[in-house]
Motif scaffolding. Structure first.
Motif, short mmCIF file in Angstrom:
data_model
loop_
_atom_site.label_atom_id
_atom_site.label_comp_id
_atom_site.label_asym_id
_atom_site.label_seq_id
_atom_site.Cartn_x
_atom_site.Cartn_y
_atom_site.Cartn_z
N ALA A 198 0.83 -1.21 0.00
CA ALA A 198 0.00 0.00 0.00
C ALA A 198 0.86 1.26 0.00
O ALA A 198 0.56 2.23 -0.70
N GLU A 202 0.53 3.86 -3.00
CA GLU A 202 -0.06 5.18 -2.72
C GLU A 202 0.93 6.31 -2.93
O GLU A 202 0.58 7.36 -3.46
N VAL A 262 -6.26 5.85 0.89
CA VAL A 262 -6.15 4.57 1.59
C VAL A 262 -5.78 4.82 3.05
O VAL A 262 -6.40 4.28 3.99
N ASN A 282 -5.56 -1.30 4.97
CA ASN A 282 -5.00 -0.77 3.72
C ASN A 282 -5.27 -1.70 2.55
O ASN A 282 -5.60 -1.25 1.45
N LEU A 286 -7.42 -0.48 -0.81
CA LEU A 286 -6.61 -0.23 -2.00
C LEU A 286 -7.40 -0.32 -3.32
O LEU A 286 -7.32 0.59 -4.15
N GLU A 321 -6.89 -3.77 -9.81
CA GLU A 321 -7.78 -3.88 -8.65
C GLU A 321 -8.10 -5.34 -8.32
O GLU A 321 -8.05 -5.75 -7.15
#
Length: 380
Positions: A198, A202, A262, A282, A286, A321
C-alpha cells in the motif's frame, strides 16, 4: 517546489543487529531506553539485541507496554521511564507500533506540552525541534517502514489517530536485519506485507514531483508483489524475508511524497477501532482507491497505472484492482470491511476523520465527503 531528502543511515544485512553498539556510539547514545512490546520481548529478540553489547546492558530500562496501536497513554508511561532513568536516547525494537511509540516518546521527553500539540493537524510540525531525543530503530516486521519515516501515527486521548511528523523524528539509524523477521507469524507477515505494498502504491500515485521516490516505490512494489506470498507461506525463506524488508523500507523512503485516501481512511477507522490491523485495512481500501484515482490528472499524464501494472507483472492495467483483491484473499486476509464487522453506521465518523487526516491532502484526486462514502461502500 519539491523537497527530496534521504537522511537515515541504514544497516541492512542478515546479522546487521551486531551493528547496534557501534551505532549507539556513533550517535552518542550511552543510556538508551528500550521501547518494545511484550510479544517481541517474549520471542527473545530484545535479548538478541542487548546481547550485542556484552555485559554492559544489564540495567538498561525496558518499556514493553506498546499496544497494537500506540496511544498517548503509552507515550506518557514511556516518557516517565525515560526521565526516571536519565536516558539520552531510545532503541525501538519491534514493528511499526513500537517504533512510532518511540518517536512520540523522543518528542515528548524533550518538549513541554501534551502529545496533541505535536500532531501535524494541530500545527505541531513547527513545535518539534532538534532537541528531540535520538532514536535507533530495529524493525522486526516488514511493512510500516517506520524505521526510515519522518512521522509517527499515534492515537490521542480524544480518540483521534494523528501523525506526528518532522524531520527531527526520523531515526538516526535503522538496523534492518531480515533474520529478526523469521519468527513472524503468517498472518502478520501477510498484513504487514500488504501495508508495504500500500505504501509503494499510494506514494507512487501521490502527485508531488519526486522521480527518485517514484523509482524507489516501483522497485519496492516489484519486490513485495513477487515475494509476499513466499514470505507468508515459507516463513523461513530468507529471500522472501530480505525482499519484503527491503520493500518495506523502500515504501517508507518514498512516502515523503505523501500518501492518500487509503491511509486517510485506515487512520480514521483505526482510531475508532484500534483492534483493526492497519495493514489489513489498507489492503481492503486499495482497490476502491485505485479505481477512484484512475482519472487523476497526474495519474493519467504520467501513465502511472500502466507503470504499476508493469511492476506487478500484469498484462494490462485494468487487472490491478482484481489482482490486489485476489492476492489479499490468497494470503488469507479479509477483502471487505464486512468481514471485520465494520458497521456502516460508523461511516459518517470515518469520513469526518478521513477529511481531517494529513494523508487526505496528498491524494492525486481530491476526495469529497461523498467520495469517501462511495469508497467505504465499495470496500464493504
Amino acid at each position: 517546489m519539491s523537497l527530496i531528502n534521504y537522511i537515515t543511515q541504514i544497516q541492512f544485512d542478515i546479522g546487521a543487529i551486531a551493528c547496534l553498539p557501534a551505532e549507539c556510539e556513533r550517535i552518542g547514545i550511552t543510556r538508551p531506553l528500550i521501547v518494545t512490546d511484550r510479544g517481541v520481548r517474549a520471542a527473545g529478540i530484545v535479548d538478541t539485541a542487548l546481547n550485542t553489547f556484552g555485559s554492559t546492558t544489564a540495567q538498561l530500562p525496558i518499556y514493553d507496554g506498546t499496544p497494537p496501536n500506540p496511544n498517548e497513554h503509552a507515550v506518557r508511561e514511556a516518557v516517565a521511564m525515560f526521565k526516571a532513568y536519565g536516558c539520552d536516547g531510545i532503541i525501538a525494537i519491534g514493528g511499526g507500533s513500537a517504533i512510532d511509540l518511540a518517536k512520540g516518546v523522543a518528542v515528548c521527553a524533550r518538549h513541554d506540552g501534551p502529545l496533541k500539540g505535536f500532531a501535524v493537524i494541530e500545527g505541531g510540525l513547527a513545535r518539534i525541534t532538534p532537541a528531540t531525543a535520538p532514536v535507533i530503530a530495529v524493525p522486526t516486521t516488514a511493512g510500516t517502514g517506520s524505521e526510515v519515516g519522518r512521522g509517527a501515527i499515534l492515537i490521542l486521548d480524544d480518540g483521534r489517530k494523528v501523525g506526528v511528523i518532522s524531520p527531527h523524528v526520523v531515526p538516526k539509524a535503522a538496523i534492518c536485519d531480515p533474520a529478526l523477521t523469521l519468527g513472524l507469524p503468517a498472518h502478520l507477515t501477510a498484513a504487514t506485507g500488504m501495508d508495504a505494498i500500500a505504501h509503494c502504491l499510494e506514494t507512487f500515485m501521490a502527485p508531488a514531483f519526486n522521480p527518485p521516490a517514484d523509482g524507489i516505490a516501483l522497485d519496492g512494489l516489484w519486490r513485495a508483489w513477487r515475494f509476499i506470498e513466499r514470505a507468508t507461506r515459507a516463513p523461513g525463506n530468507l529471500d522472501g524475508r530480505i525482499n519484503m524488508m527491503s520493500a518495506s523500507l523502500q515504501g517508507a523512503l518514498a512516502f515523503q511524497k505523501g500518501l492518500g485516501c487509503v491511509h486517510s481512511l485506515s487512520h480514521a477507522l483505526g482510531g475508532i477501532n484500534p483492534r483493526l490491523h492497519h495493514g489489513t485495512l489498507n489492503a481492503i481500501f486499495l482497490p476502491a482507491v485505485i479505481r477512484f484515482n484512475r482519472t487523476a490528472e497526474t495519474v493519467v499524464s504520467e501513465h502511472k497505472m500502466q507503470r504499476i501494472a508493469q511492476a506487478m507483472g500484469l498484462a494490462d492495467d485494468s487487472q490491478i484492482e482484481d489482482a490486489i483483491r485476489d492476492m489479499t484473499r490468497t494470503l488469507g486476509l479479509p477483502t471487505g470491511l464486512g468481514e471485520l464487522d465494520v458497521n456502516p453506521d460508523l461511516f459518517p465518523r470515518i469520513v469526518q476523520g478521513a477529511l481531517a487526516d494529513h494523508s487526505h491532502r496528498t491524494n492525486p484526486r481530491e476526495a469529497s465527503a461523498e467520495d469517501y462514502q462511495w469508497l467505504l461502500e465499495a470496500s464493504m
